[in-house]
Design a protein around this motif. Structure first.
Motif, PDB file in Angstrom:
ATOM      1  N   UNK A 132      -1.121  -5.587   0.812  1.00  0.00           N
ATOM      2  CA  UNK A 132       0.015  -4.792   1.256  1.00  0.00           C
ATOM      3  C   UNK A 132       1.184  -5.722   1.572  1.00  0.00           C
ATOM      4  N   UNK A 133       2.343  -5.428   0.974  1.00  0.00           N
ATOM      5  CA  UNK A 133       3.552  -6.211   1.223  1.00  0.00           C
ATOM      6  C   UNK A 133       4.459  -5.425   2.160  1.00  0.00           C
ATOM      7  N   UNK A 134       4.858  -6.051   3.259  1.00  0.00           N
ATOM      8  CA  UNK A 134       5.780  -5.441   4.206  1.00  0.00           C
ATOM      9  C   UNK A 134       7.110  -6.158   4.108  1.00  0.00           C
ATOM     10  N   UNK A 135       8.176  -5.397   3.918  1.00  0.00           N
ATOM     11  CA  UNK A 135       9.502  -5.986   3.796  1.00  0.00           C
ATOM     12  C   UNK A 135      10.242  -5.871   5.119  1.00  0.00           C
ATOM     13  N   UNK A 136      11.015  -6.913   5.439  1.00  0.00           N
ATOM     14  CA  UNK A 136      11.779  -6.924   6.677  1.00  0.00           C
ATOM     15  C   UNK A 136      12.856  -5.851   6.657  1.00  0.00           C
ATOM     16  N   UNK A 137      13.555  -5.722   5.559  1.00  0.00           N
ATOM     17  CA  UNK A 137      14.583  -4.688   5.388  1.00  0.00           C
ATOM     18  C   UNK A 137      14.270  -3.922   4.105  1.00  0.00           C
ATOM     19  N   UNK A 138      13.372  -2.935   4.185  1.00  0.00           N
ATOM     20  CA  UNK A 138      12.928  -2.252   2.972  1.00  0.00           C
ATOM     21  C   UNK A 138      14.037  -1.490   2.258  1.00  0.00           C
ATOM     22  N   UNK A 139      15.105  -1.114   2.973  1.00  0.00           N
ATOM     23  CA  UNK A 139      16.178  -0.358   2.325  1.00  0.00           C
ATOM     24  C   UNK A 139      17.137  -1.253   1.531  1.00  0.00           C
ATOM     25  N   UNK A 140      16.996  -2.588   1.677  1.00  0.00           N
ATOM     26  CA  UNK A 140      17.849  -3.516   0.944  1.00  0.00           C
ATOM     27  C   UNK A 140      17.034  -4.130  -0.177  1.00  0.00           C
ATOM     28  N   UNK A 141      17.538  -4.019  -1.374  1.00  0.00           N
ATOM     29  CA  UNK A 141      16.825  -4.535  -2.542  1.00  0.00           C
ATOM     30  C   UNK A 141      17.593  -5.720  -3.120  1.00  0.00           C
ATOM     31  N   UNK A 142      16.908  -6.858  -3.283  1.00  0.00           N
ATOM     32  CA  UNK A 142      17.537  -8.029  -3.872  1.00  0.00           C
ATOM     33  C   UNK A 142      17.458  -7.920  -5.393  1.00  0.00           C
ATOM     34  N   UNK A 143      18.559  -8.283  -6.038  1.00  0.00           N
ATOM     35  CA  UNK A 143      18.571  -8.326  -7.499  1.00  0.00           C
ATOM     36  C   UNK A 143      19.106  -9.674  -7.944  1.00  0.00           C
ATOM     37  N   UNK A 144      18.489 -10.248  -8.947  1.00  0.00           N
ATOM     38  CA  UNK A 144      18.970 -11.508  -9.486  1.00  0.00           C
ATOM     39  C   UNK A 144      20.217 -11.256 -10.326  1.00  0.00           C
ATOM     40  N   UNK A 145      21.165 -12.172 -10.228  1.00  0.00           N
ATOM     41  CA  UNK A 145      22.389 -12.070 -11.002  1.00  0.00           C
ATOM     42  C   UNK A 145      22.326 -13.114 -12.099  1.00  0.00           C
TER      43      UNK A 145
END
Length: 132
Positions: free
Chosen positions: A106-119
């Motif tokens: 199970x992966x828990x994200x600190x800020x699940x509503x923010x998604x990182x995308x590579x540029x």
């Protein structure tokens, strides 16, 4: 006597208007969101207690230093390698942690509503060059 009644009526009218205006401002203030309230993603409920475990664990903080790595999960401090419930904390990054229980991961994200995308680096270089 008439002058006394006029002054009394005027005072009563002013007090009435002030009470009316103050009650309107309180009613309107109830419609605004509290800017100091924590985001819903932290799992905090109205009473200030942490949300129940039925929703699952919530990653609240990550602490990474040279000598230690730990996370605060649903209010509990857990060091890398320690157990949280029946799962073991197997990985900590600056934005997420991984809990493993048997074959379940199970992966828990600190800020699940923010998604990182590579540029794309070529696109990014153009954007940086255009600022100069």
């Amino acid at each position: 006597m008439a002058e006394y009644l006029t002054k009394q009526s005027c005072r009563a009218g002013i007090i009435g208007v002030l009470l009316f205006v103050s009650s309107m401002s309180v009613t309107q203030a109830e419609n605004f969101a509290d800017p100091t309230r924590p985001p819903a993603s932290l799992g905090i409920v109205e009473s200030g207690a942490v949300a129940s475990e039925a929703q699952g664990p919530v990653l609240q903080s990550v602490l990474i230093s040279k000598g230690r790595k730990m996370a605060v999960i649903s209010g509990q401090s857990v060091k890398l390698g320690e157990k949280f419930g029946d799962a073991r904390l197997v990985r900590i990054t600056e934005s997420e942690v991984v809990l493993k229980s048997g074959k379940d991961v199970q992966t828990l994200k600190l800020l699940p509503e923010i998604e990182k995308r590579l540029v794309n680096s070529r696109h990014r270089a153009k954007a940086v060059g255009s600022r100069q």
